[in-house]
Design a protein around this motif. Structure first.
Motif, PDB file in Angstrom:
ATOM      1  N   TYR A  92       0.845  -1.198   0.000  1.00  0.00           N
ATOM      2  CA  TYR A  92       0.000   0.000   0.000  1.00  0.00           C
ATOM      3  C   TYR A  92       0.878   1.244   0.000  1.00  0.00           C
ATOM      4  N   GLN A  93       0.207   2.396  -0.073  1.00  0.00           N
ATOM      5  CA  GLN A  93       0.949   3.654  -0.060  1.00  0.00           C
ATOM      6  C   GLN A  93       1.668   3.848   1.269  1.00  0.00           C
ATOM      7  N   PHE A  94       1.004   3.479   2.350  1.00  0.00           N
ATOM      8  CA  PHE A  94       1.651   3.529   3.662  1.00  0.00           C
ATOM      9  C   PHE A  94       1.989   2.109   4.058  1.00  0.00           C
ATOM     10  N   HIS A  95       3.102   1.944   4.731  1.00  0.00           N
ATOM     11  CA  HIS A  95       3.662   0.591   4.837  1.00  0.00           C
ATOM     12  C   HIS A  95       2.834  -0.373   5.676  1.00  0.00           C
ATOM     13  N   HIS A  96       2.066   0.148   6.655  1.00  0.00           N
ATOM     14  CA  HIS A  96       1.261  -0.725   7.520  1.00  0.00           C
ATOM     15  C   HIS A  96       2.083  -1.813   8.199  1.00  0.00           C
ATOM     16  N   LEU A  97       3.323  -1.513   8.519  1.00  0.00           N
ATOM     17  CA  LEU A  97       4.099  -2.491   9.295  1.00  0.00           C
ATOM     18  C   LEU A  97       3.609  -2.443  10.743  1.00  0.00           C
ATOM     19  N   LEU A  98       3.755  -3.545  11.439  1.00  0.00           N
ATOM     20  CA  LEU A  98       3.353  -3.570  12.842  1.00  0.00           C
ATOM     21  C   LEU A  98       4.443  -2.920  13.678  1.00  0.00           C
ATOM     22  N   ARG A  99       4.032  -1.923  14.444  1.00  0.00           N
ATOM     23  CA  ARG A  99       4.978  -1.063  15.144  1.00  0.00           C
ATOM     24  C   ARG A  99       5.808  -1.773  16.194  1.00  0.00           C
ATOM     25  N   GLU A 100       5.184  -2.770  16.841  1.00  0.00           N
ATOM     26  CA  GLU A 100       5.861  -3.404  17.974  1.00  0.00           C
ATOM     27  C   GLU A 100       6.798  -4.532  17.541  1.00  0.00           C
ATOM     28  N   PHE A 101       6.856  -4.775  16.221  1.00  0.00           N
ATOM     29  CA  PHE A 101       7.735  -5.823  15.709  1.00  0.00           C
ATOM     30  C   PHE A 101       8.897  -5.224  14.923  1.00  0.00           C
ATOM     31  N   THR A 102      10.005  -5.954  14.877  1.00  0.00           N
ATOM     32  CA  THR A 102      11.153  -5.505  14.090  1.00  0.00           C
ATOM     33  C   THR A 102      10.876  -5.720  12.605  1.00  0.00           C
ATOM     34  N   ALA A 103      11.770  -5.157  11.775  1.00  0.00           N
ATOM     35  CA  ALA A 103      11.665  -5.355  10.329  1.00  0.00           C
ATOM     36  C   ALA A 103      11.660  -6.849  10.008  1.00  0.00           C
ATOM     37  N   LEU A 104      12.604  -7.579  10.603  1.00  0.00           N
ATOM     38  CA  LEU A 104      12.696  -9.022  10.344  1.00  0.00           C
ATOM     39  C   LEU A 104      11.397  -9.726  10.737  1.00  0.00           C
ATOM     40  N   GLU A 105      10.874  -9.406  11.916  1.00  0.00           N
ATOM     41  CA  GLU A 105       9.645 -10.062  12.382  1.00  0.00           C
ATOM     42  C   GLU A 105       8.466  -9.717  11.483  1.00  0.00           C
ATOM     43  N   ASN A 106       8.401  -8.479  11.020  1.00  0.00           N
ATOM     44  CA  ASN A 106       7.318  -8.100  10.119  1.00  0.00           C
ATOM     45  C   ASN A 106       7.337  -8.944   8.849  1.00  0.00           C
ATOM     46  N   VAL A 107       8.524  -9.221   8.326  1.00  0.00           N
ATOM     47  CA  VAL A 107       8.618 -10.026   7.109  1.00  0.00           C
ATOM     48  C   VAL A 107       8.355 -11.498   7.416  1.00  0.00           C
ATOM     49  N   MET A 108       8.710 -11.923   8.628  1.00  0.00           N
ATOM     50  CA  MET A 108       8.484 -13.329   9.009  1.00  0.00           C
ATOM     51  C   MET A 108       7.008 -13.657   9.238  1.00  0.00           C
ATOM     52  N   LEU A 109       6.227 -12.657   9.662  1.00  0.00           N
ATOM     53  CA  LEU A 109       4.848 -12.934  10.093  1.00  0.00           C
ATOM     54  C   LEU A 109       4.011 -13.706   9.069  1.00  0.00           C
ATOM     55  N   PRO A 110       3.991 -13.261   7.798  1.00  0.00           N
ATOM     56  CA  PRO A 110       3.161 -14.024   6.850  1.00  0.00           C
ATOM     57  C   PRO A 110       3.658 -15.457   6.654  1.00  0.00           C
ATOM     58  N   GLU A 149      12.907   2.963   3.559  1.00  0.00           N
ATOM     59  CA  GLU A 149      13.282   1.681   4.178  1.00  0.00           C
ATOM     60  C   GLU A 149      12.036   0.905   4.602  1.00  0.00           C
ATOM     61  N   ALA A 150      11.106   1.612   5.232  1.00  0.00           N
ATOM     62  CA  ALA A 150       9.881   0.947   5.684  1.00  0.00           C
ATOM     63  C   ALA A 150       9.131   0.362   4.486  1.00  0.00           C
ATOM     64  N   GLN A 151       9.121   1.099   3.380  1.00  0.00           N
ATOM     65  CA  GLN A 151       8.408   0.609   2.203  1.00  0.00           C
ATOM     66  C   GLN A 151       9.121  -0.606   1.606  1.00  0.00           C
ATOM     67  N   ARG A 152      10.436  -0.620   1.670  1.00  0.00           N
ATOM     68  CA  ARG A 152      11.178  -1.801   1.202  1.00  0.00           C
ATOM     69  C   ARG A 152      10.859  -3.014   2.079  1.00  0.00           C
ATOM     70  N   VAL A 153      10.736  -2.798   3.377  1.00  0.00           N
ATOM     71  CA  VAL A 153      10.351  -3.898   4.273  1.00  0.00           C
ATOM     72  C   VAL A 153       8.951  -4.399   3.910  1.00  0.00           C
ATOM     73  N   ALA A 154       8.054  -3.448   3.615  1.00  0.00           N
ATOM     74  CA  ALA A 154       6.682  -3.832   3.257  1.00  0.00           C
ATOM     75  C   ALA A 154       6.671  -4.674   1.975  1.00  0.00           C
ATOM     76  N   ILE A 155       7.566  -4.346   1.049  1.00  0.00           N
ATOM     77  CA  ILE A 155       7.664  -5.126  -0.188  1.00  0.00           C
ATOM     78  C   ILE A 155       8.179  -6.540   0.127  1.00  0.00           C
ATOM     79  N   CYS A 156       9.179  -6.632   0.981  1.00  0.00           N
ATOM     80  CA  CYS A 156       9.678  -7.951   1.403  1.00  0.00           C
ATOM     81  C   CYS A 156       8.555  -8.775   2.032  1.00  0.00           C
ATOM     82  N   ARG A 157       7.782  -8.125   2.891  1.00  0.00           N
ATOM     83  CA  ARG A 157       6.674  -8.831   3.544  1.00  0.00           C
ATOM     84  C   ARG A 157       5.670  -9.337   2.505  1.00  0.00           C
ATOM     85  N   ALA A 158       5.381  -8.499   1.510  1.00  0.00           N
ATOM     86  CA  ALA A 158       4.396  -8.882   0.492  1.00  0.00           C
ATOM     87  C   ALA A 158       4.889 -10.062  -0.341  1.00  0.00           C
ATOM     88  N   LEU A 159       6.217 -10.151  -0.529  1.00  0.00           N
ATOM     89  CA  LEU A 159       6.764 -11.202  -1.395  1.00  0.00           C
ATOM     90  C   LEU A 159       7.187 -12.451  -0.616  1.00  0.00           C
TER      91      LEU A 159
END
Ligand code: ADP
Ligand code: ADP
Length: 226
Positions: A92-110, A149-159
């Motif tokens: 999405y336009q805004f990353h919607h990452l979960l604030r209480e999790f790290t970048a790695l954890e956000n990508v791991m969640l899915p 950076e946050a948007q790149r993390v969001a892309i990693c999470r999506a993929l």
């Protein structure tokens, strides 16, 4: 098998009411695996509506949505939800990452949600962060990341789950032009490398021109852009 195939998609809001708007009136589209397709149009033309329908978040009034060869219209609600989770990645336009999790954890969640073990999920997530130049940010929380950076993390999470199709709605709309360009290039490169189709809505014609194809929504149908 196409990553995404839309056939004769039509959608009208507020049907039969004074505010009736016919947004889509016969959209046909095929996105091949590894192909990046830009979707351009002025605000209000129906890009979000089309992405929501392709992402199984909304149903068309008529027409057919196939994800990786599976006809989504033929599925019940549970199977649709599973197909959305397993075969579609959203940015999405805004990353919607979960604030209480790290970048790695956000990508791991899915990955964890899809039943993958912690160690393999961590390896996959780390490899993706590395591929977008963020290995050094793995332990950071979203608040400690720049917008790009946050948007790149969001892309990693999506993929992460290797979806068939990546759907992105103005993924760089919130970024400065240089960062937007880099994030866009990265998104396209990852989709190509991983063999995912990508359908990316953007107002930015320059960025759209870098995709394999650029289409425009005009009076409810898709036409070549430019
Ligand atoms: P875009 O993403 O291209 O800006 P949208 O798909 O969000 O366009 O919206 C297309 C048109 O449909 C706009 O006129 C918008 O106001 C209208 N619209 C979108 N969603 C709804 C809804 N849930 N109910 C009524 N009208 C809607
Ligand atoms: P964007 O185009 O950046 O996604 P929009 O403001 O067009 O943002 O739409 C945001 C959300 O609001 C979408 O889910 C869309 O379907 C919904 N929406 C847009 N216009 C309307 C409307 N007129 N009535 C109800 N919902 C709407």
């Amino acid at each position: 098998v196409p990553a995404l195939r839309l056939t004769g998609i039509a959608r009208t809001y507020a049907k039969g009411l004074p505010g009736e708007v016919r947004v889509l009136s016969g959209v046909d589209l095929e996105v091949a695996p590894g192909e990046t397709v830009a979707l351009t149009a002025p605000s209000g033309a129906g890009k979000s509506t089309l992405l929501h329908i392709a992402g199984l978040l909304d149903r068309p009034d008529s027409g057919r949505v196939e994800i990786g060869g599976r006809d989504a219209g033929a599925l019940g609600e549970r199977a649709r939800t599973a197909l959305r989770r397993d075969a579609i990645g959203f940015v999405y336009q805004f990353h919607h990452l979960l604030r209480e999790f790290t970048a790695l954890e956000n990508v791991m969640l899915p990955l964890l949600a899809a039943g993958q073990g912690r160690r393999r999920a961590r390896e996959r997530a780390m490899a993706l962060l590395d591929a977008v130049g963020l290995a050094g940010r793995a332990a950071h929380r979203p608040a400690q990341l720049s917008g790009g950076e946050a948007q790149r993390v969001a892309i990693c999470r999506a993929l992460a789950n290797r979806p068939r199709i990546l759907l992105a709605d103005e993924p760089t709309g919130n970024l400065d032009p240089d960062t937007a360009e880099r994030v866009f290039a990265l998104l396209a490169r990852l989709a190509r490398e991983e063999g995912q189709g990508a359908l990316i809505a953007t107002h930015n014609m320059e960025l759209a021109a870098r995709m394999d194809r650029a289409l425009r929504l005009e009076r409810g149908r898709l036409v070549p852009a430019s």
